[in-house]
Structure formats: structure tokens, C-alpha cells
Design an enzyme around this catalytic site. Structure first.
Site, short mmCIF file in Angstrom:
data_model
loop_
_atom_site.label_atom_id
_atom_site.label_comp_id
_atom_site.label_asym_id
_atom_site.label_seq_id
_atom_site.Cartn_x
_atom_site.Cartn_y
_atom_site.Cartn_z
N VAL A 627 0.82 -1.22 0.00
CA VAL A 627 0.00 0.00 0.00
C VAL A 627 0.84 1.26 0.00
CG1 VAL A 627 -2.08 -0.97 1.01
CG2 VAL A 627 -0.26 -0.17 2.51
N GLY A 628 2.14 1.11 0.03
CA GLY A 628 2.94 2.32 -0.02
C GLY A 628 4.40 1.99 0.09
N GLY A 630 8.26 4.15 1.13
CA GLY A 630 8.84 5.43 1.51
C GLY A 630 10.33 5.29 1.64
N GLY A 633 11.26 2.00 3.73
CA GLY A 633 10.84 0.64 3.44
C GLY A 633 9.51 0.59 2.73
N VAL A 635 5.43 -0.67 2.61
CA VAL A 635 4.31 -0.83 3.54
C VAL A 635 3.28 -1.79 2.95
CG1 VAL A 635 2.61 0.38 4.92
CG2 VAL A 635 4.69 1.56 4.23
N LYS A 649 5.18 -2.16 7.99
CA LYS A 649 6.28 -1.51 7.29
C LYS A 649 7.53 -2.37 7.39
CE LYS A 649 7.88 2.96 6.45
NZ LYS A 649 7.33 4.30 6.52
N ASP A 747 11.38 14.49 8.15
CA ASP A 747 10.89 14.14 6.82
C ASP A 747 9.39 14.44 6.72
OD1 ASP A 747 11.24 13.35 4.24
OD2 ASP A 747 11.23 11.19 4.65
#
Ligand SMILES: *[C@@H]1O[C@H](CO)[C@@H](O)[C@H](O)[C@H]1NC(C)=O
Ligand SMILES: *[C@@H]1O[C@H](CO)[C@@H](O)[C@H](O)[C@H]1NC(C)=O
Length: 953
Positions: A627-628, A630, A633, A635, A649, A747
Site C-alpha cells: 500500500v505504499g 517510503g 521501506g 508498507v 512496514k 521528513d
């Protein structure tokens, strides 16, 4: 031990739990360094090699003494001890503990000027490559923040102070990253009038620059060339932003002739024997002045060391470019004339001059001068106002002087500032007073010190279970006293009647002493807790029934109090919980008993939950649904057995620290709870995988809603955007102000703002930057952040502060207004890739319409957009000090929300606002700058999303 991070959301309850955790044996609280037994070969020199093992003399003839009589802190060695001078290869470091300061104390002569120098060489002594940052105090005065930015650089702080008491203490306090530590500590006694200033009773001098110009090598000059052992840095030393912008035609000159240096500051002859001259008419330099802006003391040292013909002259002026420097440039320096001859010193300077941080200066020859300017040396210090310290400092100094051999009397520094001694509590006034003294069970002998009666703010006094003798002193000045514990001592004499006069006294414990005389009747009539049993010599005037009556009163008062206290604290916990979760409606709808239960569960659950890998594999169906992703790492979506949805994550495997550090840091993460931070549920560390588990956020990231596929379906309204901004600001505010040590996110970006079912926003990825280590090199030598959001000041200086997050948040505000990405190759016109430059140019020229997201369809109130736009611009100011705090920003967002909501009502009532009028009037209030094209091109820093830029040393 886990580093001491604390977030105080649950108020004093949580705080007291945390305090208990750090109640180590007394020895651990304290330490002392008194220097009466040091052997020094140079009179007036004290040179401490912290963490050292034996005394030795270095190549300059300075004798270094170890601090081996200190009982506190730990000693360590730099990782590579061959690289550095011996005194810097050892150090002493201190536990991370923000309730205590660690002080070195020195006995000094009164009303003498001393140079105090502390040096810090990190040298990766703890093998963690986490660069420490902590505060340095001179007595109770904040002196400087020590921010290590490089493994091999010695950070030096130097002050010159006129002593006003028989001790000087140098204290380390509050490590916000890494551990506080110290490598060396030096004291140099100055005689005569060296460094006398008009302000020396209120201010000490904190050195910013002391430069030897025209130096023959890059080594500094110090003892024995300088009998006072000042350190004169070479002008050929390579440092960032140090002596740059040197003028063409700058040349070194030197002489071997003796120089008469017998003037106020007595610079060493060797320093005066070299100089630079501006052969083309001027000398220019620019340097960063550590500690500034502020008021300072500055002296330049000149001496004519070239042979001028009789008809030649060397005359020049001092110029500070860009400032209103008329006041300085009026004065013409004519070295030979001013010094009354060649090879003689002339040292003009300023007692009080305002300096910026970035200081450019010039010496420029006058038109009628045949030679260009000369400069031999320069010295600049900042005035630091000496804190008046706590109100009771002198009283306490006298108090502890009775107990010189006791550990608890050696903590040093001010009793209250910056942190109180372990056995003392102070109030929070500017000049604090002592409100509590706890010296129970300390084997105190002799009589009760009379100093106590001068502590007029004292509320609690605990001297029970000691060996105190003599009578109870007169405490009638201590009108605030509520509790007096003198039980289990050997006190004699009568109970003083004055105790009865104390208006606030509620508890008096005198049992098990040898008090005598009559028990004053007055006490019997007062409704206080009063215990006087075990004083066999104490006789009572009234018969036994009276005594029984008192005991009954006392006992029943105790009983009632216990019940009341218990009830009150339960109520407080309950109330606090309600307040915390006032917006968490689901909780409010639960019965109170459940709320209490969940509160206590939360308090207990301090350490983080450890998932097993198989548990997470089951939850994520073997990591199928990504689902993502960054900077840290990938997710995955998951669902636990109980139906709870989670975000899993999986951290990039090679970018994290070893197991121990990982679990330590992770347990810190689990202490951070806030409604606007994505909840951290636990972690897993198995089969070489490091995994963090969070609450799943159904509506994805803010980024997707601003310009992803979700934005195409339905654009967020202006009010929704404001509410998201409010939530996110709250989350960041909590990291900045609600946690000790402060957490800097590093961040902040729109893809780290997540949205839950009801579109409330939560900040994610907090605390991770501290966890991550760049696989190969040192963690802090890389700047972390994301292009487009990265604070330029942090990028240049590597000094990370909360204001770096504010910068990034300003970028998010601009994204919310414009619906544009932070970095774009096409959107912002020619030569501009960066939302900041683009939006700034438009907003500052008053043309805000150019940046407003067309998808908002004019459904907003221009006033509230202006409010946010102006705040956003102040957030992205180049200097952190010019930016607001996140709390200021939050306030502004809330006002904008009010405007939207109020006007919603007004609009419904048919009173439409003429937005054009507001626009133009607001526009006239801002600086008009016609051309949008003046925007300077954005600095093209990197092409990848998340950057880790090595910074030049
Ligand atoms: C220096 O001058 C400023 C402004 O005139 C004044 O406020 C300050 O108190 C003076 N002294 C010091 C030590 O800063
Ligand atoms: C007090 O004295 C006793 C007996 O000498 C000793 O055992 C104890 O450790 C002492 N306590 C403190 C706090 O110094």
C-alpha cells in the site's frame, strides 16, 4: 538502559512514573570535581583530561590531570585514539537523563578573571555514530549548545568570566541526541586588567573568533608562546564559512623583530610577528560567528612590521559592508602613528558592538595612503548575560558547606538551575526558590542547620531518620511550610511555639525524638496531622482523655485525607483522560469504568508489543498487498486475527542499526502517543527483517488527495485542507513540545500525512530518522529529507532544529493552497522547479490568485487563504530563526478555519463577501514586485525522491 525519552501526555501521573525509573542509587546522581589537590606546574592553570588515567605533560608543556576522583559518568575512549592529541582520546560521558545536570566544580579566587575552556571530541566513542547534542552551562547561565557534527573535529567553547563566588562550575545538561560528554576542561587565571569590560558584572565573554593572521602554519598558537594559553587560530585553517571572500592581493608578511605587546590584552609576540596586508588596497573576509547574532566585544590587533619609506603611509578604515557602517568607517587607523612607532602594538576595538551571525568585514585604505591595510590578529566574543541564579543559591551554598564530605552535597552548580539538585525541588519562577528539601536517612549529625530558616519559599522539609541533635530551630520565616518531617532523630528541647503560628502547616512529625517540656495546648486545638509519640520526656498538661482526643482527631483526619487523596487522584486521572480524548467520541461513549481501565492499561503498556513473523505473514497474507513505500521501506496492508487492520512496514534491510539499538529505539517509538500521530502498534525483528506495525489509515496519504488519482475523483475543499493542516500541525507540535527529548521529524511531507476514515490527518514516520543509519558511513554526515521539503539552512549547516520541520510544513501549506507538487519540472515556469520560489514570487507580489488551486472553484474566503499563504511564506524563510514555531502556525490555521466557518454562516445569511475588495486591500499591504520572472532558479539538489546527501567536510 533505554534512552530517556518521555512524552508527557498523561501529565503528572506519567511523569512521576518516569521519575521513579531514574531513581538510581544516590551515587549515580552526583559527582564532583574539586580541584584542591591537583598538581599543576603552571601557576593558575588547571587542565583536566576527562576520562584520563594518569597525569602527563604534553608537547606544549601543559600538565594534564585526570578526573579520576569523579564517581559519576563513565569514561570512554575515542574509537581511533592514534589520530588525536592524547588529552582528546579519553572522555567522560553521562547517562541520558533530563532531570539532572552533571557539573565539574572548581575552587577559584574571588573577583579574578578566568578563562574557562571546555573541549569535546566525539571520536565515535560509543560506536553508535550518533552525534551528540546537549547544553553547556557556566554555573546557572546557559552558555552554549554543543552540537557535534563530525567525528574528528574538536568542538571548543571558551569563556572569560569575572568570578563572583568561590567556585566555578561547568555543567552539562539535557542531551537531545546521543550522550552528553566532555573531553577536556581548562581554567586559566588572568591577572591584571586583561579582558576588563564595563559589563563584566552582568555579562561574561563567550569566544567566537580569535585569529592569528598571516600565520606560518595551520597550527594554532597557544602556551608557551601565549603565557595565558589563549588559543590563536591560524588564518590558513580550512573550515567552512571561515575567512572566505578574501580580497585579491592579500599577502602574508612576517618579521623576527621583537614586538612590544605590553598593552591591555597582551597578545603573544609570535602572533603579532605575522600579518596580512592588502596590496591592492583592501583586506576583506567573511566568517560565521558562533553564538551570534548579539552584542559582542571585538578587538583588532595591529602592528607595523614592514619597513615603510619615510614618505609612505599606511592608513585605512574599518567597513562592514551592507550595514550602516558610517559609525565605524569614520575612524582612520594609522598603525605606526597610533602605536607610536614600528613593532609596537595598537589594539583598537569595540566594547559593545552588534554582530550578525554571518560577519563580512573590510579594511580599506584611504585615498591618501600609499600602502594597503595590515591586520595581525582579531578577537571577537559575545556577551552572555549571567543568570542571577536561584534566589536561595547563597543560602544553599552555606548549607552544603557543612557537609563537604557527603555525596549529595557535591552535585555542584546552582541548586535549581538549569535542573535542581536531586534532593531539592524548586518553583518555576525566573529566579526560582527552593520549595522542598528531602534529606531523609542521610546520617545527618549535629544540629539542624540554621540556614533553613532563610528558605522562605520552603513548603516541605524532610529531615527524618537522621542523627540530628539539639533543638528545633525557629522556622517562623518559612511561612509557606506545609509539611515538616523531623521524626526519628535525637532532637531535644521543647517544641517551639512558633510552629503553631505557621499559617499553612498541615503535617508535623516529631515522633521518636527526645523532646521535652510541655506539649503546647495550642497544637491540640489545631486540626493538623501531628505526631509526637515516642518522646518520653514530653509531658502533657491535660489528662489522658485529652491525649486520646487528639489522637482520635489526628487519626480521623488521616483517614479522611487518605480517602480524599485517593478519590481525588482517581478523579484527576479520569479527568485527564477525558480531556485527552475529548474528540475521540467512541471513548466518550464508553462507561467511565471502562475509560479508567483503558487508561491504566495504557500506562502499563510502556514497552512495545513484539509480533512474530508468522503472525504478520498470516495478517498480510505473506505480504501481498503493497500500500505504499517510503524512504525507509515498503508498507503492506494486513489484518490481525481480531479483525484490526494494520499497516506493516518492512524496513529496508541494510539501513538499520543492530538488534539492540533497534529494539531500544522502537520502545521509544511506542511511548509516543498522540491523536494526530499514526499509532505505533509493535514491531517484529526476525530472520533479518526489521518490521514496524502501525494502525492502518484508510484514506491514504495527503499527497494522493492533492494530486493523485483521488484528487481527480474529488478535490479536497479548502476547509478540509485547513482541517488536515490543523491536525498535522498538532501532531508535529506534540513531537516538538510534548516529548523529552524533543523529536524532530526530519521528513515532513505530504506523503507522510495520512488520512483516516473520517479524513482526520495523522503524521507518520516520526522517530524513524533517528533509527536509520546510513549503511556505510556516519549517520549525521548525511542530510536526510526529501527534495522540495528540505530546509536549506539545515542542508548547509547540518544543524538540525525544530525549524527544519517548520520549513517542510510550510511547503505542505503551499501544496494545500496550490494543489501543486513540491518539485515539478514543468509547472513552475522556466528556471524554476521548486514550489517555494514559485509561490513566494507570486504571493509577495500580491498576486495570490496565481497560486490558488483551480480545483477549489473559488469556494473559499480569500482572507483565510491569505492568512495561510503569509504563514507559509514565513515558514520557508531561509533562516530558521526567522521562521515561526509550529505552535504559531497552528494558531494561524485555527484562525483561518474560524474565518471559513464564520463566513459560511454569514454567506448562508446572504451577506456575500466581496472577495475582490479584500484581495486588493490585502495586496496593497504587501510589498509589490511586478515581475514574476525575478524568481531565482531553484537549487537542483537531487533527482531522486528521498535524498541522503554527503556533506563536504
Ligand atoms: C550593548 O548595547 C546595547 C544597545 O545599545 C544594549 O542593549 C546592551 O545592554 C549593551 N551591553 C551589552 C553587554 O550587551
Ligand atoms: C549511614 O550510616 C550507616 C552506618 O554507618 C551506613 O550503613 C549507611 O550506609 C549510611 N547511610 C548513608 C545514606 O550514608
Amino acid at each position: 538502559m533505554i534512552t530517556g525519552l518521555r512524552c508527557h501526555f498523561s501529565g503528572s501521573f506519567r511523569f512521576s512514573v518516569a521519575r521513579m525509573e531514574v531513581t538510581a542509587p544516590l551515587l549515580f546522581w552526583l559527582f564532583l570535581f574539586s580541584c584542591f589537590h591537583c598538581i599543576v606546574s603552571q601557576p593558575g592553570f588547571i587542565s583536566i583530561n576527562c576520562g584520563g588515567k594518569e597525569e602527563y605533560r604534553d608537547g606544549n608543556g601543559i600538565v594534564w590531570t585526570p578526573d579520576d576522583n569523579i564517581t559519576f559518568g563513565e569514561i570512554a575512549q575515542t574509537a581511533d585514539s592514534k589520530k588525536y592529541p592524547k588529552q582528546y582520546t579519553t572522555l567522560r560521558h553521562f547517562p541520558v537523563d533530563n532531570t539532572n545536570k552533571f557539573c565539574y566544580n572548581f575552587d577559584v579566587k574571588n573577583r579574578i578573571r578566568y578563562l574557562v575552556r571546555a573541549a569535546f571530541l566525539y571520536g565515535n566513542f560509543d560506536g553508535s555514530n550518533v552525534y551528540p547534542k546537549f547544553d553547556l552551562y557556566l554555573g546557572s547561565t546557559y552558555w552554549s549548545t554543543i552540537a557535534v557534527f563530525d567525528t574528528d573535529t574538536v568542538v571548543v567553547r571558551e569563556s572569560i568570566i569575572l568570578t563572583t563566588s568561590p567556585t566555578i562550575s561547568v555543567c552539562l545538561f539535557k542531551a537531545t541526541t546521543g550522550k552528553a560528554f566532555i573531553s577536556t576542561l581548562e581554567l586559566r587565571e588572568f591577572n591584571g586588567s586583561l579582558y576588563t569590560t564595563d559589563f563584566e558584572n552582568q555579562f561574561f565573554l563567550s569566544l567566537s573568533a580569535r585569529i592569528n593572521f598571516g600565520a606560518e602554519s595551520s597550527d594554532p598558537i597557544r602556551y608557551p608562546d601565549d603565557p595565558y594559553d589563549r588559543i590563536w587560530e591560524s588564518d590558513s585553517l580550512q573550515k567552512a564559512n571561515y575567512l572566505v571572500d578574501k580580497a585579491e592581493g592579500t599577502e602574508k608578511v612576517s618579521t623576527t623583530m621583537p614586538i612590544d605587546v605590553n598593552l591591555s590584552e597582551r597578545p603573544p609576540e609570535k602572533v603579532m610577528q605575522t600579518a596580512v596586508v592588502g596590496t591592492e588596497g583592501s583586506l576583506t573576509y567573511r566568517l560565521n560567528l558562533n553564538g551570534f547574532p548579539g552584542f559582542g566585544w571585538a578587538v583588532s590587533y595591529f602592528s607595523e612590521i614592514e619597513d615603510l619609506d619615510p614618505d609612505e603611509t599606511r592608513k585605512f578604515r574599518f567597513i562592514i559592508p551592507g550595514s550602516n557602517s558610517a559609525q565605524y568607517s569614520k575612524v582612520v587607523v594609522n598603525v605606526q602613528e597610533n602605536a607610536q612607532g614600528k613593532y609596537r602594538l595598537y589594539e583598537p576595538g569595540y566594547q559593545n558592538i552588534s554582530f550578525p551571525f554571518v560577519f563580512p568585514f573590510e579594511f580599506r585604505k584611504t585615498n591618501d595612503s600609499s600602502r594597503g591595510p595590515i591586520l595581525n590578529a582579531l578577537e571577537i566574543s559575545k556577551y552572555v548575560e549571567i543568570s542571577s541564579g536561584s534566589e536561595d543559591a547563597a543560602t544553599m551554598a552555606s548549607f552544603i558547606s557543612r557537609y563537604v564530605s557527603e555525596d549529595w552535597a557535591q552535585e555542584g552548580g546552582d541548586p535549581c538551575l538549569p535542573a535542581p539538585w536531586s534532593w531539592v525541588q524548586c518553583n518555576s519562577e525566573l529566579q526560582p526558590r527552593i520549595i522542598s528539601i528531602k534529606l531523609s536517612r542521610k546520617n545527618l549529625t549535629e544540629t539542624i542547620p540554621t540556614e533553613l530558616s532563610s528558605l522562605t519559599g520552603l513548603v516541605e522539609l524532610w529531615l527524618d531518620q537522621n542523627l540530628l541533635v539539639g533543638s528545633i530551630p525557629d522556622l517562623s520565616n518559612c511561612v509557606e511550610l506545609k509539611k515538616i518531617h523531623l521524626e526519628n532523630n535525637r532532637l531535644t528541647g521543647p517544641i517551639p511555639l512558633e510552629l503553631n503560628e505557621l499559617p499553612n502547616l498541615s503535617e508535623l512529625y516529631l515522633q521518636n525524638n527526645m523532646l521535652s517540656g510541655n506539649l503546647p495546648e495550642e497544637f491540640a486545638n489545631k486540626k493538623i496531622i501531628f505526631n509526637f509519640s515516642g518522646n518520653s520526656l514530653l509531658s502533657q498538661q491535660k489528662q489522658n482523655s485529652q491525649k486520646n482526643q487528639i489522637i482520635i482527631i489526628v487519626l480521623s483526619v488521616i483517614g479522611v485525607l487518605i480517602i480524599l487523596t485517593a478519590a481525588f487522584s482517581l478523579y484527576q486521572c479520569y479527568k485527564r483522560r477525558i480531556k485527552l480524548s475529548s474528540k475521540e467520541d467512541n471513548l466518550l461513549s464508553n462507561p467511565p469504568s471502562q475509560k479508567l481501565a483503558s487508561f491504566f492499561n495504557e500506562v502499563k503498556a510502556e514497552t512495545s508489543y513484539k509480533f512474530t513473523l508468522s503472525e504478520l505473514e498470516a495478517a498480510t497474507n505473506k505480504f501481498v498487498k503493497q500500500v505504499g513505500s517510503g524512504g525507509y521501506g515498503v508498507v503492506y496492508y494486513g489484518k490481525l486475527k481480531d479483525g484490526k487492520e494494520i499497516a506493516v512496514k518492512v524496513l529496508t534491510s541494510d539501513s538499520f542499526q543492530g538488534n539492540r539499538e533497534f529494539s531500544n529505539e522502537v520502545s521509544l517509538l511506542s511511548r509516543i502517543h498522540h491523536r494526530n500521530l499514526v499509532a505505533f502498534l509493535g514491531y517484529c525483528q526476525q530472520n533479518g527483517k526489521n518490521i514496524l506495525v502501525y494502525d492502518f489509515m484508510h484514506n491514504g496519504t495527503l499527497k494522493e488527495h492533492l494530486y493523485g488519482p483521488s484528487a481527480q475523483q474529488r478535490a479536497l475543499s479548502w476547509l478540509e485542507r485547513l482541517e488536515i493542516a490543523e491536525d498535522a500541525a498538532r501532531g508535529i507540535e506534540y513531537l516538538h513540545t510534548g516529548c523529552t527529548p524533543t523529536i524532530i521529524h526530519r521528513d515532513v511531507k505530504s506523503s507522510n500525512i495520512l488520512l483516516e476514515k473520517n479524513m482526520r490527518a495523522k503524521v507518520s514516520d516520526f522517530g524513524l530518522s533517528k533509527l536509520a543509519v546510513d549503511g556505510s558511513s556516519h549517520v549525521s554526515s548525511v542530510v536526510r529529507g526529501t527534495v522540495g521539503y528540505l530546509d536549506p539552512e539545515y542542508y548547509i549547516s547540518q544543524q538540525l532544529t525544530e525549524k527544519s520541520d517548520v520549513y517542510s510544513f510550510g511547503v505542505i501549506l503551499l501544496e494545500l493552497i496550490s494543489g501543486q507538487e513540491a518539485i515539478s519540472n514543468e509547472r513552475f515556469g522556466l528556471n524554476c522547479r521548486n514550489i517555494v520560489q514559485w509561490a513566494k514570487a507570486h504571493i509577495e507580489s500580491g498576486y495570490i490568485e496565481a497560486v490558488i488551486d483551480p480545483a477549489l472553484l473559488n469556494d473559499f474566503h480569500i482572507q483565510s487563504v491569505w492568512k495561510i499563504a503569509e504563514k507559509a511564506i514565513s515558514c520557508v524563510q531561509p533562516y530558521g530563526s526567522h521562521r515561526p514555531t509550529i505552535s504559531d502556525v497552528l494558531k494561524e490555521i485555527q484562525e483561518a478555519i474560524l474565518i471559513e466557518k464564520e463566513n459560511e454562516v454569514e454567506n448562508e445569511a446572504g451577506e456575500d463577501i466581496n472577495t475582490d475588495m479584500i484581495t486588493s486591500s490585502m495586496r496593497s499591504a504587501v510589498h509589490i514586485e511586478d515581475s514574476v520572472d525575478t524568481a531565482t532558479p531553484g537549487r537542483d539538489m537531487s533527482l531522486s525522491d528521498t535524498v541522503m546527501l554527503p556533506v563536504a567536510r
